[in-house]
Motif scaffolding. Structure first.
Motif, mmCIF file in Angstrom:
data_model
loop_
_atom_site.group_PDB
_atom_site.id
_atom_site.type_symbol
_atom_site.label_atom_id
_atom_site.label_comp_id
_atom_site.label_asym_id
_atom_site.label_seq_id
_atom_site.Cartn_x
_atom_site.Cartn_y
_atom_site.Cartn_z
ATOM 1 N N SER A 1 0.838 -1.203 0.000
ATOM 2 C CA SER A 1 0.000 0.000 0.000
ATOM 3 C C SER A 1 0.870 1.249 0.000
ATOM 4 C CB SER A 1 -0.906 0.044 1.222
ATOM 5 O OG SER A 1 -1.698 -1.092 1.251
ATOM 6 N N ASN A 2 1.937 1.220 0.801
ATOM 7 C CA ASN A 2 2.879 2.353 0.796
ATOM 8 C C ASN A 2 3.462 2.538 -0.588
ATOM 9 O OD1 ASN A 2 2.731 3.336 3.339
ATOM 10 N ND2 ASN A 2 4.540 2.280 4.121
ATOM 11 N N ALA A 3 3.908 1.425 -1.172
ATOM 12 C CA ALA A 3 4.532 1.491 -2.490
ATOM 13 C C ALA A 3 3.556 2.114 -3.486
ATOM 14 C CB ALA A 3 4.945 0.098 -2.937
ATOM 15 N N GLN A 4 2.300 1.709 -3.358
ATOM 16 C CA GLN A 4 1.300 2.254 -4.267
ATOM 17 C C GLN A 4 1.121 3.755 -4.039
ATOM 18 O OE1 GLN A 4 -2.700 2.173 -3.338
ATOM 19 N NE2 GLN A 4 -3.421 1.472 -5.340
ATOM 20 N N LYS A 5 1.085 4.118 -2.742
ATOM 21 C CA LYS A 5 0.880 5.526 -2.395
ATOM 22 C C LYS A 5 1.969 6.412 -2.977
ATOM 23 C CE LYS A 5 0.182 5.427 2.215
ATOM 24 N NZ LYS A 5 0.200 5.972 3.571
ATOM 25 N N PHE A 6 3.206 5.906 -2.928
ATOM 26 C CA PHE A 6 4.337 6.767 -3.286
ATOM 27 C C PHE A 6 4.903 6.474 -4.674
ATOM 28 C CE2 PHE A 6 4.190 6.601 1.377
ATOM 29 C CZ PHE A 6 3.978 7.955 1.625
ATOM 30 N N LYS B 1 8.963 -3.993 -4.229
ATOM 31 C CA LYS B 1 9.819 -3.069 -4.976
ATOM 32 C C LYS B 1 8.942 -2.102 -5.771
ATOM 33 C CE LYS B 1 13.315 -3.244 -8.486
ATOM 34 N NZ LYS B 1 14.175 -3.918 -9.306
ATOM 35 N N ASP B 2 9.246 -0.819 -5.635
ATOM 36 C CA ASP B 2 8.446 0.131 -6.418
ATOM 37 C C ASP B 2 9.336 1.039 -7.246
ATOM 38 O OD1 ASP B 2 9.117 2.628 -5.062
ATOM 39 O OD2 ASP B 2 7.974 1.856 -3.348
ATOM 40 N N SER B 3 8.727 1.736 -8.191
ATOM 41 C CA SER B 3 9.483 2.690 -9.016
ATOM 42 C C SER B 3 9.030 4.098 -8.660
ATOM 43 C CB SER B 3 9.250 2.390 -10.499
ATOM 44 O OG SER B 3 7.852 2.462 -10.774
ATOM 45 N N PHE C 1 5.256 7.428 14.000
ATOM 46 C CA PHE C 1 4.727 8.756 13.597
ATOM 47 C C PHE C 1 5.571 9.479 12.559
ATOM 48 C CE2 PHE C 1 3.948 8.475 18.313
ATOM 49 C CZ PHE C 1 2.679 7.964 18.205
ATOM 50 N N PHE C 2 6.657 8.855 12.123
ATOM 51 C CA PHE C 2 7.539 9.608 11.223
ATOM 52 C C PHE C 2 7.045 9.540 9.782
ATOM 53 C CE2 PHE C 2 11.080 10.434 8.475
ATOM 54 C CZ PHE C 2 11.614 11.569 9.051
ATOM 55 N N GLN C 3 7.009 10.712 9.169
ATOM 56 C CA GLN C 3 6.672 10.764 7.745
ATOM 57 C C GLN C 3 7.678 11.648 7.036
ATOM 58 O OE1 GLN C 3 2.552 12.098 8.402
ATOM 59 N NE2 GLN C 3 1.942 10.329 7.182
ATOM 60 N N VAL C 4 8.109 11.210 5.880
ATOM 61 C CA VAL C 4 9.038 12.047 5.113
ATOM 62 C C VAL C 4 8.261 13.255 4.623
ATOM 63 C CG1 VAL C 4 10.532 12.137 3.092
ATOM 64 C CG2 VAL C 4 10.304 10.010 4.379
ATOM 65 N N ASN C 5 8.857 14.417 4.900
ATOM 66 C CA ASN C 5 8.109 15.602 4.553
ATOM 67 C C ASN C 5 8.755 16.295 3.368
ATOM 68 O OD1 ASN C 5 6.319 17.590 4.629
ATOM 69 N ND2 ASN C 5 7.085 18.583 6.494
ATOM 70 N N GLY D 1 -2.073 9.204 5.663
ATOM 71 C CA GLY D 1 -1.278 8.260 6.448
ATOM 72 C C GLY D 1 -1.027 8.815 7.828
ATOM 73 N N SER D 2 -0.680 7.909 8.700
ATOM 74 C CA SER D 2 -0.483 8.315 10.084
ATOM 75 C C SER D 2 0.975 8.232 10.490
ATOM 76 C CB SER D 2 -1.297 7.395 10.986
ATOM 77 O OG SER D 2 -0.909 6.063 10.705
ATOM 78 N N GLY D 3 1.807 7.630 9.630
ATOM 79 C CA GLY D 3 3.216 7.441 10.015
ATOM 80 C C GLY D 3 3.379 6.251 10.941
ATOM 81 N N LEU D 4 2.354 5.397 10.988
ATOM 82 C CA LEU D 4 2.423 4.254 11.916
ATOM 83 C C LEU D 4 2.731 2.935 11.208
ATOM 84 C CD1 LEU D 4 -0.655 4.990 14.183
ATOM 85 C CD2 LEU D 4 1.747 5.289 14.741
ATOM 86 N N GLY D 5 2.371 2.892 9.912
ATOM 87 C CA GLY D 5 2.433 1.627 9.176
ATOM 88 C C GLY D 5 3.763 0.905 9.294
ATOM 89 N N LEU D 6 4.857 1.615 9.010
ATOM 90 C CA LEU D 6 6.158 0.934 8.988
ATOM 91 C C LEU D 6 6.619 0.520 10.379
ATOM 92 C CD1 LEU D 6 8.221 2.840 6.292
ATOM 93 C CD2 LEU D 6 7.288 0.538 6.189
ATOM 94 N N SER D 7 6.284 1.323 11.384
ATOM 95 C CA SER D 7 6.710 0.922 12.731
ATOM 96 C C SER D 7 5.956 -0.342 13.151
ATOM 97 C CB SER D 7 6.532 2.062 13.735
ATOM 98 O OG SER D 7 5.181 2.286 13.978
HETATM 99 P P1 ADP Z 1 2.314 6.362 6.477
HETATM 100 O O1 ADP Z 1 1.059 6.000 7.137
HETATM 101 O O2 ADP Z 1 2.625 7.807 6.500
HETATM 102 O O3 ADP Z 1 2.525 5.730 5.156
HETATM 103 P P2 ADP Z 1 4.457 4.621 7.259
HETATM 104 O O4 ADP Z 1 5.048 4.324 8.577
HETATM 105 O O5 ADP Z 1 3.902 3.453 6.511
HETATM 106 O O6 ADP Z 1 3.390 5.732 7.472
HETATM 107 O O7 ADP Z 1 5.559 5.299 6.380
HETATM 108 C C1 ADP Z 1 6.298 6.359 6.908
HETATM 109 C C2 ADP Z 1 6.802 7.254 5.824
HETATM 110 O O8 ADP Z 1 7.807 6.572 5.065
HETATM 111 C C3 ADP Z 1 5.786 7.643 4.809
HETATM 112 O O9 ADP Z 1 5.029 8.735 5.250
HETATM 113 C C4 ADP Z 1 6.646 7.985 3.619
HETATM 114 O O10 ADP Z 1 7.134 9.294 3.747
HETATM 115 C C5 ADP Z 1 7.788 7.009 3.723
HETATM 116 N N1 ADP Z 1 7.606 5.822 2.871
HETATM 117 C C6 ADP Z 1 7.152 4.608 3.237
HETATM 118 N N2 ADP Z 1 7.146 3.749 2.197
HETATM 119 C C7 ADP Z 1 7.602 4.434 1.133
HETATM 120 C C8 ADP Z 1 7.830 4.111 -0.246
HETATM 121 N N3 ADP Z 1 7.579 2.882 -0.740
HETATM 122 N N4 ADP Z 1 8.315 5.082 -1.044
HETATM 123 C C9 ADP Z 1 8.587 6.299 -0.553
HETATM 124 N N5 ADP Z 1 8.393 6.685 0.716
HETATM 125 C C10 ADP Z 1 7.902 5.765 1.565
#
Ligand code: ADP
Length: 528
Positions: A405-410, A432-434, A450-454, A463-469
């Motif tokens: 889902s993240n890969a799709q989002k970004f 793997k995404d492009s 809670f971290f999100q790349v800004n 997004g909440s920044g919680l998914g990856l943690s």
């Molecule tokens: P969010 O709910 O914001 O997606 P995540 O914990 O899943 O929270 O991801 C944290 C941050 O990592 C995202 O906000 C995004 O900035 C960055 N990120 C995660 N996956 C990708 C990806 N596949 N490509 C680029 N940035 C990503």
């Protein structure tokens, strides 16, 4: 007249003089020798050095046999012997008197064997006692210096300072040999490999000493490097003894303290960051809840109005549904986080057919790609055959869905490919995404809660920044590791491992079903 003068000299001189015949017998002794040795001429006369009552020792306390008494040596060798320091035991006083003795042989004209010898000696007992005392003090000081838990060096204050003294710990702290330290310059050479830094240190020492300011003489955590890497921190306190033209340097290895301090600062920064993120998260959370909630309430209101067509109402219902779904996802993330936080996550293991799992994930996500990102293709790539594994299926699915889902989002164009490989008996999953990629310096931090790349590229994403943690906590709970490779604007690949009890091999008998074969081909159109 000469005989008279000689006798006067012999009688009055403060040094002791004893004449011995060729056979070693004492012939005469002057009054000074009687006084120094505490025995009379009569007691001495006729005795030889072999007399057992003469007890002579060297400075090291070794016994000197009668044969080796200085006069006997001079008689035997025909050469002058001395000055040597010898102790003579005085039985009446039960102590040694210390003498500096020189023995000289005497020859008759034309003879090559001496017919007599005379020994001249000074009483150096007091001098020797002082010397011994000084030696003892020096030994004590040396022992104390070497036992001290700090490093100590004493050097001169001058343009080319010399090292006067270095204790064991000083050499140990800097990892050098004492012999490497004839001058302060050579010490700097041995310790500071960076020339610019060496110069800085040198200038600092001189200017600090000149300033006379004790605070400036305190140096904290000077880095010592090896091949450019800091291997140690050293703290020093210099003390100038101007009257003596000396500087005392006391040094301590402050590596442990410094590292603890660095850790503490890091922990503090992390705590502050996490606190800041938490506040941001709370603000974000209300926003996150409010957006779908508003949609639900708004569209529910509209549903009540008769003026909309059935088709329009269906659209409203779909929006209400997806908003509800979004809220549900958010709630489930928060529930997961609180479970992770309180250590209440349970692992429920079962035998999982990885192949089926991957297809399941593909099926769930495929429609979303079609709907939201038709320009991005979803691909599944995995080895054929049946691979089973005992693990927590729900968590495995959750991690994969999250990453995809993240890969799709970004990712705005190109593809998202996922699957697994068998590597060294381990299962390595990948997504793997492009897409937009993640800057190097943020690649570890994205796993923080809670971290999100800004960046402008990622802005506007929900997004909440919680998914990856959560994903990281799940993978670690299953005994694996998660990591990523990413290049901004080129794409990102997340990897994670799941340990297996037995090395995995794709089973040879199992035939891949048509469905999975179809999905494996890399050029397949993802819309199945
Ligand atoms: P969010 O709910 O914001 O997606 P995540 O914990 O899943 O929270 O991801 C944290 C941050 O990592 C995202 O906000 C995004 O900035 C960055 N990120 C995660 N996956 C990708 C990806 N596949 N490509 C680029 N940035 C990503």
């Amino acid at each position: 007249e000469s005989e008279k003068q000689h006798r006067r000299l012999f009688e009055t001189m403060s040094q002791g003089v004893i004449y011995q015949a060729a056979d070693g017998k004492i012939i005469s002794a002057n009054p000074a020798s009687e006084k120094i040795l505490g025995i009379s001429l009569e007691q001495m006369q006729g005795k030889t050095s072999m007399d057992p009552r003469w007890k002579m020792i060297t400075e090291d306390g070794e016994n000197v046999s009668g044969f080796e008494h200085p006069s006997m040596v001079a008689l035997r060798t025909g050469e002058k012997f001395g000055p040597v320091v010898r102790g003579i035991y005085l039985p009446e006083r039960d102590e040694y008197v210390w003498l500096s003795i020189t023995a000289t042989p005497l020859f008759r004209p034309g003879e090559d064997r001496p017919f007599q010898s005379y020994a001249v000696f000074d009483d150096i007992t007091i001098k020797k006692q002082h010397e011994d005392e000084i030696k003892k003090q020096q030994k004590l000081i040396k022992t104390v210096l070497n036992k001290l838990p700090i490093g100590i060096a004493i050097n001169t204050i001058e343009s080319k300072p010399k090292v006067e003294l270095v204790n064991d710990n000083f050499a140990k702290i800097y990892g050098i040999k004492k012999e490497e330290l004839p001058t302060v310059e050579s010490f700097w050479e041995a310790v500071y490999e960076d020339e610019a830094f060496r110069k800085e240190i040198k200038n600092r020492v001189l200017s600090d000493v000149k300033s006379g300011d004790p605070k400036r003489m305190q140096w904290h955590d000077i880095p010592i490097t090896k091949n450019g890497e800091v291997v140690k921190y050293v703290s020093a306190q210099n003390i100038a003894l101007e009257d003596h033209g000396l500087i005392i340097s006391t040094v301590m290895d402050s590596t442990e303290r410094k590292l603890a301090e660095v850790e503490l600062v890091k922990a503090k920064e992390k705590a502050q960051e996490s606190d800041r993120l938490k506040s941001a998260f709370l603000a974000n959370l209300s926003h996150e809840f409010r957006t779908p909630m508003n949609a639900i309430l708004g569209f529910s209101q509209l549903l009540k109005q008769p003026r909309f067509t059935g088709e329009q109402k269906e659209h409203f219902i779909a929006t209400i549904e997806s908003s509800g779904q979004r809220m549900l996802n958010l709630i489930s993330d928060i529930v997961d986080i609180s479970k992770i936080e309180s250590g209440q996550l349970d692992v429920s293991k079962s035998i999982v057919n990885i192949h089926d799992s991957m297809l399941y994930v593909y099926d769930i996500l495929m429609p979303e790609f079609n709907e939201k990102k038709p320009q991005v293709s979803l691909r599944l790539n995995m080895p054929s055959g049946v691979i089973t594994l005992e693990t927590d299926k729900e968590k495995l699915h959750s991690v994969l869905i999250n990453l995809i889902s993240n890969a799709q989002k970004f990712t705005n164009k190109g593809s998202v490919e996922f699957g697994f490989k068998v590597d060294n008996g381990m299962l390595v999953f990948f997504v793997k995404d492009s897409g937009i990629g993640i800057p190097k310096d943020l690649q570890q931090r994205i796993f923080d809660r809670f971290f999100q790349v800004n960046t402008s590229l990622s802005s506007g994403h929900e997004g909440s920044g919680l998914g990856l943690s959560i994903a990281k906590a799940f993978v670690e709970l299953l005994g694996g590791k998660i990591w990523l490779e990413s290049e901004p604007e080129r794409g990102t690949t997340f990897y994670f491992t799941i340990p297996v009890q037995k090395p995995v091999k794709a089973s040879p008998e199992s035939k891949p079903d048509e469905y999975s074969q179809l999905i494996q081909t890399s050029d397949i159109n993802p819309v199945i």
